[in-house]
Design an enzyme around this catalytic site. Sequence first.
Site, mmCIF file in Angstrom:
data_model
loop_
_atom_site.group_PDB
_atom_site.id
_atom_site.type_symbol
_atom_site.label_atom_id
_atom_site.label_comp_id
_atom_site.label_asym_id
_atom_site.label_seq_id
_atom_site.Cartn_x
_atom_site.Cartn_y
_atom_site.Cartn_z
ATOM 1 C CG HIS A 44 -3.212 1.298 -1.837
ATOM 2 N ND1 HIS A 44 -2.068 1.806 -1.268
ATOM 3 C CD2 HIS A 44 -3.337 1.945 -3.002
ATOM 4 C CE1 HIS A 44 -1.535 2.731 -2.050
ATOM 5 N NE2 HIS A 44 -2.294 2.829 -3.108
ATOM 6 C CG HIS A 91 -1.573 1.049 -11.866
ATOM 7 N ND1 HIS A 91 -0.284 1.500 -11.778
ATOM 8 C CD2 HIS A 91 -2.174 1.393 -10.710
ATOM 9 C CE1 HIS A 91 -0.104 2.087 -10.601
ATOM 10 N NE2 HIS A 91 -1.227 2.038 -9.937
HETATM 11 O O1 LIG Z 1 -4.410 2.124 -8.065
HETATM 12 C C1 LIG Z 1 -3.535 2.991 -7.974
HETATM 13 O O2 LIG Z 1 -3.516 4.083 -8.603
HETATM 14 C C2 LIG Z 1 -2.353 2.666 -7.132
HETATM 15 O O3 LIG Z 1 -2.675 1.740 -6.115
HETATM 16 C C3 LIG Z 1 -1.603 3.848 -6.589
HETATM 17 O O4 LIG Z 1 -2.267 4.371 -5.486
HETATM 18 C C4 LIG Z 1 -0.215 3.422 -6.236
HETATM 19 O O5 LIG Z 1 0.347 2.717 -7.347
HETATM 20 C C5 LIG Z 1 0.683 4.606 -5.955
HETATM 21 O O6 LIG Z 1 0.885 5.329 -7.176
HETATM 22 C C6 LIG Z 1 2.001 4.108 -5.410
HETATM 23 O O7 LIG Z 1 2.838 5.204 -5.132
HETATM 24 MG MG LIG Z 2 -4.095 0.386 -6.894
#
Ligand SMILES: O=C(O)[C@H](O)[C@@H](O)[C@@H](O)[C@H](O)CO
Ligand SMILES: [Mg+2]
Length: 382
Positions: free
Chosen positions: A185, A285
């Site tokens: 993260h 993502h």
């Molecule tokens: O891998 C994932 O889903 C992301 O790291 C996620 O945790 C973040 O993008 C979060 O949405 C930011 O507010």
């Molecule tokens: Mg992530």
Amino acid sequence: MKITRLTTYRLPPRWMFLKIETDEGITGWGEPVIEGRARSVEAAVHELSEYLVGQDPARINDLWQVMYRGGFYRGGPILMSAIAGIDQALWDIKGKALGVPVYQLLGGLVRDSIKAYSWVGGDRPAEVIDGIQKLRAIGFDTFKLNGCEEMGIIDNSRKVDAAVNTVAQIREAFGSEIEFGLDFHGRVSAPMAKVLIKELEPYRPLFIEEPVLAEQAEYYPRLAAQTHLPIAAGERMFSRFEFKRVLEAGGLAILQPDLSHAGGITECYKIAAMAESYDVALAPHCPLGPIALAACLHVDFVSRNAVFQEQSMGIHYNQGAELLDYVINKDDFKMDDGHFYPSNKPGLGVEINEELVIERSKNAPDWRNPLWRFPDGSVAEW
Ligand SMILES: O=C(O)[C@H](O)[C@@H](O)[C@@H](O)[C@H](O)CO
Ligand SMILES: [Mg+2]
């Protein structure tokens, strides 16, 4: 056909939907949003609409180039998320006007399904065993969790042990029956990433995500040189020009562009092809809503190097609304055995419950991510 109106709806839990109307009665939906900056993206969408109203929605490539190049300054999370949601809606319109799913317009299916994965464990990895057990019962065998809590630039063995213990418990409980990615993260410094990856390697996580922040991308090849674990990143990169550099430098095994942050279907389809030319996998993502997910799936279904798809059912961020709450027909997202299957519906294939969207947009939250601080008061990466 001409674009007549763009309407944005900020919505629980932290999403924003965009509706683009045309003079022929066909509407398209998109999901332009940067989590925590919805109002900034909303302003960007309405600035761009000054150009878009009156234009032919079929000319997606030209509109995309105008939105990207026409304002002199370009790129970054706000503008590229605005462009992303507009692009998604334009593809939705085109598919509906021609009566075919977007993936047909991109050359048709390269696969019959795409594996999905689910988050477990929340902001600080906890109850992951219970979370995995519940999701396994509904067909998932691939998961993602935060690899660690706050991690100091140089941190101590207890923090490293805590991260290792979490994955040791997972392997102890499930062996190789399941797979899991570890999302650092962006919380981990380059020095600590080296330490953590070495200690985690014996438990064979499926991938290590954002081992360092995107602004430290020069470490991806160096970290890759020290480990056999696939390294993944991409949610904080916003155009093929950013992905070009990390592909050229090497080190990433999996690219994770976000279809609602990196310029939409038009841009992410090109990023997928770039990745394939470097033998790099694609895993879009998507911790967001149904329109963003639908856009991901259309790119997955035409990209041979797509390997698995993030989706937000049950994610710890979905407080106040769940992934499919605003979708009229939940079967639009056919899932079986932890896989998504292509819909034959035209456009993005998602029918949005506009009445509910309008209703819920009246109490839209201004979601913000937590601001973490170390015990000494300095800001920690969340
Ligand atoms: O891998 C994932 O889903 C992301 O790291 C996620 O945790 C973040 O993008 C979060 O949405 C930011 O507010
Ligand atoms: Mg992530």
